[in-house]
Design a protein around this motif. Structure first.
Motif, short mmCIF file in Angstrom:
data_model
loop_
_atom_site.label_atom_id
_atom_site.label_comp_id
_atom_site.label_asym_id
_atom_site.label_seq_id
_atom_site.Cartn_x
_atom_site.Cartn_y
_atom_site.Cartn_z
N PRO A 25 0.83 -1.21 0.00
CA PRO A 25 0.00 0.00 0.00
C PRO A 25 0.87 1.26 0.00
O PRO A 25 1.96 1.27 0.56
N LYS A 26 0.34 2.30 -0.62
CA LYS A 26 1.08 3.56 -0.69
C LYS A 26 0.81 4.36 0.57
O LYS A 26 -0.32 4.80 0.82
N THR A 27 1.84 4.55 1.37
CA THR A 27 1.74 5.33 2.60
C THR A 27 2.87 6.34 2.64
O THR A 27 3.87 6.21 1.94
N LYS A 28 2.71 7.34 3.48
CA LYS A 28 3.74 8.36 3.69
C LYS A 28 3.95 8.49 5.19
O LYS A 28 2.99 8.58 5.95
N THR A 29 5.18 8.48 5.62
CA THR A 29 5.51 8.60 7.03
C THR A 29 6.08 9.99 7.29
O THR A 29 6.99 10.43 6.60
N PHE A 30 5.53 10.67 8.30
CA PHE A 30 5.98 12.00 8.67
C PHE A 30 6.66 11.94 10.03
O PHE A 30 6.14 11.32 10.97
N TYR A 31 7.80 12.59 10.14
CA TYR A 31 8.53 12.68 11.40
C TYR A 31 8.57 14.14 11.83
O TYR A 31 8.61 15.04 10.99
N GLY A 32 8.57 14.36 13.12
CA GLY A 32 8.63 15.72 13.62
C GLY A 32 9.02 15.75 15.08
O GLY A 32 9.44 14.75 15.65
N ALA A 39 10.57 13.45 19.91
CA ALA A 39 10.40 12.96 18.54
C ALA A 39 9.01 12.38 18.38
O ALA A 39 8.46 11.77 19.30
N GLN A 40 8.40 12.56 17.20
CA GLN A 40 7.08 12.00 16.94
C GLN A 40 6.96 11.57 15.48
O GLN A 40 7.75 11.97 14.63
N VAL A 41 5.96 10.70 15.24
CA VAL A 41 5.75 10.14 13.91
C VAL A 41 4.25 9.99 13.66
O VAL A 41 3.47 9.80 14.60
N LYS A 42 3.84 10.10 12.39
CA LYS A 42 2.48 9.76 11.98
C LYS A 42 2.52 9.21 10.56
O LYS A 42 3.47 9.45 9.82
N ILE A 43 1.48 8.44 10.20
CA ILE A 43 1.42 7.78 8.91
C ILE A 43 0.19 8.28 8.16
O ILE A 43 -0.89 8.42 8.74
N LYS A 44 0.35 8.53 6.87
CA LYS A 44 -0.77 8.92 6.01
C LYS A 44 -1.05 7.80 5.02
O LYS A 44 -0.14 7.29 4.37
N ASN A 45 -2.32 7.41 4.92
CA ASN A 45 -2.77 6.38 3.99
C ASN A 45 -3.14 7.05 2.68
O ASN A 45 -4.09 7.81 2.62
N ASN A 46 -2.43 6.76 1.61
CA ASN A 46 -2.71 7.34 0.30
C ASN A 46 -3.46 6.37 -0.60
O ASN A 46 -3.49 6.55 -1.81
N THR A 47 -4.08 5.33 -0.02
CA THR A 47 -4.86 4.38 -0.81
C THR A 47 -6.35 4.57 -0.52
O THR A 47 -6.72 5.31 0.37
N THR A 48 -7.17 3.87 -1.26
CA THR A 48 -8.62 3.95 -1.06
C THR A 48 -9.13 2.75 -0.27
O THR A 48 -10.32 2.44 -0.30
N GLU A 49 -8.24 2.06 0.45
CA GLU A 49 -8.61 0.93 1.29
C GLU A 49 -8.09 1.13 2.70
O GLU A 49 -7.12 1.83 2.92
N SER A 50 -8.75 0.49 3.66
CA SER A 50 -8.29 0.55 5.05
C SER A 50 -7.03 -0.29 5.22
O SER A 50 -6.87 -1.32 4.57
N LEU A 51 -6.16 0.18 6.12
CA LEU A 51 -4.89 -0.50 6.34
C LEU A 51 -4.74 -0.93 7.79
O LEU A 51 -5.27 -0.30 8.70
N ALA A 52 -4.01 -2.01 8.00
CA ALA A 52 -3.57 -2.45 9.32
C ALA A 52 -2.16 -1.91 9.50
O ALA A 52 -1.31 -2.10 8.64
N LEU A 69 -7.39 7.17 2.80
CA LEU A 69 -7.05 8.59 2.59
C LEU A 69 -7.06 9.41 3.89
O LEU A 69 -7.45 10.56 3.90
N ARG A 70 -6.63 8.80 4.99
CA ARG A 70 -6.58 9.48 6.29
C ARG A 70 -5.17 9.45 6.86
O ARG A 70 -4.31 8.71 6.41
N GLU A 71 -4.98 10.24 7.91
CA GLU A 71 -3.72 10.26 8.64
C GLU A 71 -3.94 9.74 10.05
O GLU A 71 -5.00 9.93 10.63
N SER A 72 -2.93 9.11 10.60
CA SER A 72 -3.00 8.69 11.99
C SER A 72 -2.73 9.90 12.88
O SER A 72 -2.38 10.98 12.40
#
Length: 106
Positions: A25-32, A39-52, A69-72
């Motif tokens: 699945p196509k995801t994007k990981t953000f660090y900040g 330190a912190q992290v979140k993941i964005k789902n760039n697909t049209t399906e739910s992910l585990a 299409l949501r972000e954690s």
């Protein structure tokens, strides 16, 4: 003629096999960093399906489901010595991992 049939059979076989394989699945990981400097992290789902998914911080896993299409939310460390390379993230299609249905959804 025999070589042509073998080539045709192999071509059709390869085409059938490649359609069966699913891609990651196509995801994007953000660090900040938080305002406090953690330190912190979140993941964005760039697909049209739910992910585990899970986020692991120094071996401690936080499992969750990520809708299409949501972000954690941001996951933050509890020690300022941790950096982005201490995080480990993973996501895959929820249909392949039904045991994740019991975890929180974002």
């Amino acid at each position: 003629m025999k070589n042509l049939l073998i080539t045709l059979f192999l071509s059709v076989f390869i085409l059938l096999i490649t359609n069966i394989v699913q891609a990651k699945p196509k995801t994007k990981t953000f660090y900040g960093r938080s305002l406090e400097g953690f330190a912190q992290v979140k993941i964005k789902n760039n697909t049209t399906e739910s992910l585990a998914c899970y986020v692991a911080i120094d071996g401690f896993k936080i499992k969750f489901r990520l809708l299409a299409l949501r972000e954690s939310k941001w996951y933050t460390t509890n020690d300022k010595r941790f950096e982005y390379h201490n995080f480990s993230t993973w996501c895959d299609y929820l249909t392949l991992h039904p045991e994740y249905l019991k975890y929180k959804t974002f």
